[in-house]
Design a protein around this motif. Structure first.
Motif, mmCIF file in Angstrom:
data_model
loop_
_atom_site.group_PDB
_atom_site.id
_atom_site.type_symbol
_atom_site.label_atom_id
_atom_site.label_comp_id
_atom_site.label_asym_id
_atom_site.label_seq_id
_atom_site.Cartn_x
_atom_site.Cartn_y
_atom_site.Cartn_z
ATOM 1 N N THR A 9 -59.684 1.358 -46.035
ATOM 2 C CA THR A 9 -59.415 0.110 -46.538
ATOM 3 C C THR A 9 -58.013 -0.279 -47.036
ATOM 4 O OG1 THR A 9 -61.764 0.377 -47.252
ATOM 5 C CG2 THR A 9 -60.278 -1.417 -48.120
ATOM 6 N N LEU A 10 -57.250 0.711 -47.891
ATOM 7 C CA LEU A 10 -56.247 0.409 -48.172
ATOM 8 C C LEU A 10 -55.156 0.594 -47.031
ATOM 9 C CD1 LEU A 10 -55.794 2.851 -51.237
ATOM 10 C CD2 LEU A 10 -55.869 0.301 -51.323
ATOM 11 N N ASN A 11 -55.150 1.266 -45.998
ATOM 12 C CA ASN A 11 -54.390 1.247 -44.574
ATOM 13 C C ASN A 11 -54.545 -0.098 -44.150
ATOM 14 O OD1 ASN A 11 -53.412 3.755 -45.151
ATOM 15 N ND2 ASN A 11 -54.856 4.722 -43.830
ATOM 16 N N HIS A 12 -55.729 -0.487 -43.778
ATOM 17 C CA HIS A 12 -55.829 -1.779 -43.203
ATOM 18 C C HIS A 12 -55.350 -2.795 -43.844
ATOM 19 C CE1 HIS A 12 -58.177 -5.549 -42.245
ATOM 20 N NE2 HIS A 12 -58.557 -4.914 -41.049
ATOM 21 N N ASN A 13 -55.567 -2.840 -45.325
ATOM 22 C CA ASN A 13 -54.871 -3.850 -46.043
ATOM 23 C C ASN A 13 -53.405 -3.950 -46.187
ATOM 24 O OD1 ASN A 13 -57.363 -4.991 -46.981
ATOM 25 N ND2 ASN A 13 -57.127 -3.661 -48.998
ATOM 26 N N SER A 14 -52.812 -2.982 -46.099
ATOM 27 C CA SER A 14 -51.405 -2.815 -45.820
ATOM 28 C C SER A 14 -50.892 -3.259 -44.524
ATOM 29 C CB SER A 14 -50.627 -1.462 -45.995
ATOM 30 O OG SER A 14 -51.258 -0.508 -44.988
ATOM 31 N N LEU A 15 -51.910 -2.846 -43.518
ATOM 32 C CA LEU A 15 -51.432 -3.680 -42.090
ATOM 33 C C LEU A 15 -51.592 -5.099 -42.314
ATOM 34 C CD1 LEU A 15 -50.855 -3.155 -39.166
ATOM 35 C CD2 LEU A 15 -53.436 -2.843 -38.767
ATOM 36 N N HIS A 16 -52.652 -5.438 -42.858
ATOM 37 C CA HIS A 16 -52.881 -6.987 -42.885
ATOM 38 C C HIS A 16 -51.783 -7.557 -43.549
ATOM 39 C CE1 HIS A 16 -55.222 -10.362 -43.031
ATOM 40 N NE2 HIS A 16 -54.991 -10.599 -44.125
ATOM 41 N N SER A 17 -51.431 -7.156 -44.666
ATOM 42 C CA SER A 17 -50.116 -7.562 -45.633
ATOM 43 C C SER A 17 -48.965 -8.020 -44.609
ATOM 44 C CB SER A 17 -49.778 -6.852 -46.727
ATOM 45 O OG SER A 17 -50.885 -6.710 -47.464
ATOM 46 N N GLU A 18 -48.517 -6.810 -43.912
ATOM 47 C CA GLU A 18 -47.313 -7.031 -42.915
ATOM 48 C C GLU A 18 -47.763 -8.018 -41.682
ATOM 49 O OE1 GLU A 18 -47.201 -2.883 -41.219
ATOM 50 O OE2 GLU A 18 -46.770 -1.949 -42.924
ATOM 51 N N GLN A 19 -48.786 -8.011 -41.254
ATOM 52 C CA GLN A 19 -49.235 -9.077 -40.246
ATOM 53 C C GLN A 19 -48.851 -10.582 -41.128
ATOM 54 O OE1 GLN A 19 -53.154 -8.196 -38.739
ATOM 55 N NE2 GLN A 19 -52.308 -6.832 -37.457
ATOM 56 N N VAL A 20 -49.355 -10.682 -42.073
ATOM 57 C CA VAL A 20 -49.232 -12.049 -42.965
ATOM 58 C C VAL A 20 -47.681 -12.430 -42.999
ATOM 59 C CG1 VAL A 20 -49.567 -13.149 -45.089
ATOM 60 C CG2 VAL A 20 -51.461 -11.855 -44.085
ATOM 61 N N ILE A 21 -46.929 -11.371 -43.564
ATOM 62 C CA ILE A 21 -45.501 -11.587 -43.722
ATOM 63 C C ILE A 21 -44.644 -12.021 -42.340
ATOM 64 C CG2 ILE A 21 -43.356 -10.439 -44.165
ATOM 65 C CD1 ILE A 21 -45.022 -8.766 -46.182
ATOM 66 N N SER A 22 -45.165 -11.456 -41.181
ATOM 67 C CA SER A 22 -44.783 -11.547 -39.965
ATOM 68 C C SER A 22 -44.939 -12.977 -39.520
ATOM 69 C CB SER A 22 -45.315 -10.918 -39.054
ATOM 70 O OG SER A 22 -44.945 -11.106 -37.613
ATOM 71 N N MET A 23 -46.457 -13.426 -39.794
ATOM 72 C CA MET A 23 -46.703 -14.878 -39.563
ATOM 73 C C MET A 23 -46.227 -15.996 -40.174
ATOM 74 S SD MET A 23 -50.855 -14.454 -38.822
ATOM 75 C CE MET A 23 -51.640 -13.363 -37.373
ATOM 76 N N LYS A 24 -45.772 -15.647 -41.410
ATOM 77 C CA LYS A 24 -45.130 -16.393 -42.487
ATOM 78 C C LYS A 24 -43.668 -16.815 -41.877
ATOM 79 C CE LYS A 24 -47.735 -15.956 -46.826
ATOM 80 N NZ LYS A 24 -47.626 -15.652 -48.086
ATOM 81 N N GLN A 25 -43.042 -15.627 -41.602
ATOM 82 C CA GLN A 25 -41.693 -15.800 -40.759
ATOM 83 C C GLN A 25 -41.708 -16.603 -39.480
ATOM 84 O OE1 GLN A 25 -40.564 -11.798 -40.492
ATOM 85 N NE2 GLN A 25 -39.839 -11.549 -42.333
ATOM 86 N N GLN A 26 -42.739 -16.542 -38.810
ATOM 87 C CA GLN A 26 -42.748 -17.157 -37.548
ATOM 88 C C GLN A 26 -43.293 -18.596 -37.963
ATOM 89 O OE1 GLN A 26 -45.964 -15.436 -35.116
ATOM 90 N NE2 GLN A 26 -44.733 -13.709 -34.412
ATOM 91 N N ILE A 27 -44.301 -19.205 -38.764
ATOM 92 C CA ILE A 27 -44.208 -20.418 -39.134
ATOM 93 C C ILE A 27 -43.158 -21.028 -39.812
ATOM 94 C CG2 ILE A 27 -45.423 -21.870 -40.761
ATOM 95 C CD1 ILE A 27 -47.907 -20.075 -40.507
ATOM 96 N N GLN A 28 -42.173 -20.132 -40.540
ATOM 97 C CA GLN A 28 -40.986 -20.970 -40.818
ATOM 98 C C GLN A 28 -40.063 -21.101 -39.800
ATOM 99 O OE1 GLN A 28 -38.870 -18.159 -43.779
ATOM 100 N NE2 GLN A 28 -38.529 -19.998 -44.925
#
Length: 80
Positions: A34-53
């Motif tokens: 679960t912790l590994n999945h959450n960290s991967l999810h956080s990286e994806q969220v950061i990447s998507m925020k950069q793409q949106i910007q």
């Protein structure tokens, strides 16, 4: 307590602790996944925020181009 009862009790206690220990190990493995999945999810969220910007910046540039008066003039020239 008779000898047979003591042996049976010891076996039940041993098996019970073994089962509880295995359940605890499975629980720890699940938490780790679960912790590994959450960290991967956080990286994806950061990447998507950069793409949106980046996309928002591009949209602003496109809006400036379309609303520029020179764009209307070139459009009229192309119609001719």
């Amino acid at each position: 307590m008779s000898g047979t009862a003591m042996v049976v009790a010891i076996v039940f206690i041993s098996v019970g602790f073994g089962v509880i220990f295995d359940m605890y190990k499975k629980h720890l493995e699940f938490k780790e996944k679960t912790l590994n999945h959450n960290s991967l999810h956080s990286e994806q969220v950061i990447s998507m925020k950069q793409q949106i910007q980046t996309l928002e910046q591009r949209m602003q540039v496109l809006e400036k181009i379309v609303t520029d008066e020179g764009y209307d003039v070139s459009k009229e020239i192309n119609k001719l």
